[in-house]
Motif scaffolding. Structure first.
Motif, PDB file in Angstrom:
ATOM      1  N   MET A   1       1.336  51.677 -26.705  1.00 48.57           N
ATOM      2  CA  MET A   1       0.906  51.031 -27.951  1.00 48.57           C
ATOM      3  C   MET A   1       1.791  51.464 -29.111  1.00 48.57           C
ATOM      4  N   ASN A   2       1.983  50.514 -30.045  1.00 47.10           N
ATOM      5  CA  ASN A   2       2.757  50.828 -31.227  1.00 47.10           C
ATOM      6  C   ASN A   2       1.900  50.597 -32.485  1.00 47.10           C
ATOM      7  N   THR A   3       2.537  50.730 -33.637  1.00 47.10           N
ATOM      8  CA  THR A   3       1.799  50.583 -34.892  1.00 47.10           C
ATOM      9  C   THR A   3       1.215  49.186 -35.057  1.00 47.10           C
ATOM     10  N   ALA A   4       1.965  48.173 -34.629  1.00 49.70           N
ATOM     11  CA  ALA A   4       1.487  46.787 -34.749  1.00 49.70           C
ATOM     12  C   ALA A   4       0.228  46.576 -33.917  1.00 49.70           C
ATOM     13  N   ASP A   5       0.183  47.199 -32.739  1.00 49.53           N
ATOM     14  CA  ASP A   5      -1.005  47.078 -31.889  1.00 49.53           C
ATOM     15  C   ASP A   5      -2.218  47.725 -32.548  1.00 49.53           C
ATOM     16  N   PHE A   6      -2.001  48.885 -33.140  1.00 49.93           N
ATOM     17  CA  PHE A   6      -3.101  49.569 -33.803  1.00 49.93           C
ATOM     18  C   PHE A   6      -3.608  48.752 -35.002  1.00 49.93           C
ATOM     19  N   ILE A   7      -2.677  48.147 -35.744  1.00 53.55           N
ATOM     20  CA  ILE A   7      -3.060  47.301 -36.876  1.00 53.55           C
ATOM     21  C   ILE A   7      -3.857  46.089 -36.384  1.00 53.55           C
ATOM     22  N   ALA A   8      -3.448  45.542 -35.223  1.00 60.05           N
ATOM     23  CA  ALA A   8      -4.182  44.409 -34.659  1.00 60.05           C
ATOM     24  C   ALA A   8      -5.615  44.801 -34.299  1.00 60.05           C
ATOM     25  N   LEU A   9      -5.794  46.014 -33.789  1.00 59.52           N
ATOM     26  CA  LEU A   9      -7.145  46.492 -33.480  1.00 59.52           C
ATOM     27  C   LEU A   9      -7.969  46.675 -34.753  1.00 59.52           C
ATOM     28  N   LEU A  10      -7.347  47.180 -35.801  1.00 62.05           N
ATOM     29  CA  LEU A  10      -8.053  47.335 -37.072  1.00 62.05           C
ATOM     30  C   LEU A  10      -8.430  45.977 -37.654  1.00 62.05           C
ATOM     31  N   GLU A  11      -7.552  44.993 -37.507  1.00 68.53           N
ATOM     32  CA  GLU A  11      -7.873  43.644 -37.977  1.00 68.53           C
ATOM     33  C   GLU A  11      -9.037  43.069 -37.167  1.00 68.53           C
ATOM     34  N   GLY A  12      -9.033  43.357 -35.865  1.00 65.86           N
ATOM     35  CA  GLY A  12     -10.154  42.929 -35.030  1.00 65.86           C
ATOM     36  C   GLY A  12     -11.451  43.580 -35.466  1.00 65.86           C
ATOM     37  N   MET A  13     -11.388  44.871 -35.831  1.00 62.62           N
ATOM     38  CA  MET A  13     -12.589  45.551 -36.316  1.00 62.62           C
ATOM     39  C   MET A  13     -13.048  44.949 -37.640  1.00 62.62           C
ATOM     40  N   ARG A  14     -12.103  44.518 -38.471  1.00 63.78           N
ATOM     41  CA  ARG A  14     -12.484  43.868 -39.724  1.00 63.78           C
ATOM     42  C   ARG A  14     -13.287  42.595 -39.442  1.00 63.78           C
ATOM     43  N   ILE A  15     -12.849  41.828 -38.458  1.00 57.90           N
ATOM     44  CA  ILE A  15     -13.569  40.613 -38.080  1.00 57.90           C
ATOM     45  C   ILE A  15     -14.944  40.969 -37.523  1.00 57.90           C
ATOM     46  N   THR A  16     -15.008  42.014 -36.709  1.00 56.08           N
ATOM     47  CA  THR A  16     -16.294  42.452 -36.152  1.00 56.08           C
ATOM     48  C   THR A  16     -17.271  42.808 -37.259  1.00 56.08           C
ATOM     49  N   ILE A  17     -16.804  43.581 -38.226  1.00 60.82           N
ATOM     50  CA  ILE A  17     -17.671  43.990 -39.342  1.00 60.82           C
ATOM     51  C   ILE A  17     -18.078  42.784 -40.177  1.00 60.82           C
ATOM     52  N   LEU A  18     -17.124  41.898 -40.470  1.00 61.38           N
ATOM     53  CA  LEU A  18     -17.402  40.722 -41.289  1.00 61.38           C
ATOM     54  C   LEU A  18     -18.458  39.838 -40.636  1.00 61.38           C
ATOM     55  N   VAL A  19     -18.277  39.550 -39.347  1.00 58.46           N
ATOM     56  CA  VAL A  19     -19.217  38.676 -38.642  1.00 58.46           C
ATOM     57  C   VAL A  19     -20.588  39.326 -38.539  1.00 58.46           C
ATOM     58  N   SER A  20     -20.610  40.603 -38.177  1.00 55.32           N
ATOM     59  CA  SER A  20     -21.884  41.296 -37.965  1.00 55.32           C
ATOM     60  C   SER A  20     -22.671  41.436 -39.259  1.00 55.32           C
ATOM     61  N   LEU A  21     -22.018  41.914 -40.311  1.00 63.24           N
ATOM     62  CA  LEU A  21     -22.731  42.125 -41.569  1.00 63.24           C
ATOM     63  C   LEU A  21     -23.135  40.802 -42.219  1.00 63.24           C
ATOM     64  N   SER A  22     -22.315  39.774 -42.065  1.00 64.28           N
ATOM     65  CA  SER A  22     -22.694  38.452 -42.575  1.00 64.28           C
ATOM     66  C   SER A  22     -23.931  37.943 -41.844  1.00 64.28           C
ATOM     67  N   ALA A  23     -23.962  38.154 -40.529  1.00 66.35           N
ATOM     68  CA  ALA A  23     -25.128  37.735 -39.747  1.00 66.35           C
ATOM     69  C   ALA A  23     -26.374  38.492 -40.179  1.00 66.35           C
ATOM     70  N   VAL A  24     -26.221  39.774 -40.467  1.00 62.95           N
ATOM     71  CA  VAL A  24     -27.362  40.578 -40.922  1.00 62.95           C
ATOM     72  C   VAL A  24     -27.851  40.099 -42.285  1.00 62.95           C
ATOM     73  N   CYS A  25     -26.916  39.825 -43.197  1.00 68.79           N
ATOM     74  CA  CYS A  25     -27.302  39.353 -44.535  1.00 68.79           C
ATOM     75  C   CYS A  25     -28.020  38.012 -44.475  1.00 68.79           C
ATOM     76  N   ILE A  26     -27.706  37.211 -43.467  1.00 64.76           N
ATOM     77  CA  ILE A  26     -28.402  35.930 -43.281  1.00 64.76           C
ATOM     78  C   ILE A  26     -29.729  36.142 -42.561  1.00 64.76           C
ATOM     79  N   GLY A  27     -29.689  36.928 -41.497  1.00 70.83           N
ATOM     80  CA  GLY A  27     -30.845  37.038 -40.614  1.00 70.83           C
ATOM     81  C   GLY A  27     -32.017  37.812 -41.172  1.00 70.83           C
ATOM     82  N   VAL A  28     -31.762  38.878 -41.922  1.00 68.98           N
ATOM     83  CA  VAL A  28     -32.868  39.723 -42.409  1.00 68.98           C
ATOM     84  C   VAL A  28     -33.782  38.968 -43.376  1.00 68.98           C
ATOM     85  N   PRO A  29     -33.246  38.357 -44.447  1.00 68.13           N
ATOM     86  CA  PRO A  29     -34.160  37.634 -45.351  1.00 68.13           C
ATOM     87  C   PRO A  29     -34.781  36.397 -44.722  1.00 68.13           C
TER      88      PRO A  29
END
Length: 212
Positions: A1-29
């Motif tokens: 793995m190189n730096t670009a791969d690690f950045i790609a994983l961090l970008e994937g985590m950003r999508i995971t957080i965005l989707v999950s927290l958006s779903a929570v903000c919709i689902g809870v209320p």
């Protein structure tokens, strides 16, 4: 793995957080709203919502996200990958949160409501000042657990091409022919995220004096 791969994983985590927290903000209320309708036993609407909640809880997230993404364009709606993912996870969160809120509402002591009614408090004021604070405290542990479950379910959105943490790890492993390193890093990212949520749960629980 190189730096670009690690950045790609961090970008994937950003999508995971965005989707999950958006779903929570919709689902809870929305889950609270559905629970209140069922708690008040609104004629016609309450049984229909009970059927909807049961249906959403029964359908796997992978199946539902495929249905939403590929079927809705035929009905005149064309959500992009991110919108479809948030809508599906939000609907699933709403269904499960509805049952969490409803269980807390059913356990709420009715004598407190009777006392508030006897004092002349209006329904809205009774809910804000008496019902909601106690129901929130009772529901908090289960709601926080639901947040962690949504994060664990979020890789289902990869079936429509959304590059979350897991899909990013799969791509890197396929490109480098060494799948173990990216999956280990993805695992570490998930552990850090879930650990942060558990820590937040404990802080909120202490603040509201909730015994976990």
């Amino acid at each position: 793995m190189n730096t670009a791969d690690f950045i790609a994983l961090l970008e994937g985590m950003r999508i995971t957080i965005l989707v999950s927290l958006s779903a929570v903000c919709i689902g809870v209320p929305l889950g609270l709203g559905l629970a209140l309708i069922r708690w008040y036993r609104v004629p016609l609407l309450a049984p229909l919502l009970a059927m909807l909640v049961s249906l959403l809880r029964a359908i796997p997230s992978v199946t539902l996200v495929l249905l939403v993404y590929f079927a809705l364009p035929g009905l005149g709606f064309a959500p992009n990958r991110l919108e479809a993912a948030i809508a599906v996870l939000g609907a699933g969160t709403m269904a499960f949160d509805c049952e969490i809120w409803r269980a807390a509402l059913l356990a709420f002591p009715r004598d407190q409501l009777d006392a508030a009614i006897a004092c002349g408090m209006r329904r809205g004021l009774r809910f804000r000042r008496i019902v909601l604070p106690q129901v929130f405290r009772a529901s908090l542990p289960a709601l926080m657990n639901e947040v962690t479950l949504i994060i664990k379910v979020s890789p289902a959105v990869a079936v429509i091409g959304l590059v979350d943490t897991t899909r990013a790890a799969v791509r890197i492993g396929a490109q480098t022919y060494a799948p173990i390193p990216p999956f280990l890093i993805a695992l570490l990212l998930y552990v850090v995220l879930i650990g942060a949520l558990i820590g937040a749960q404990r802080v909120i629980a202490r603040k509201f004096s909730v015994a976990l």
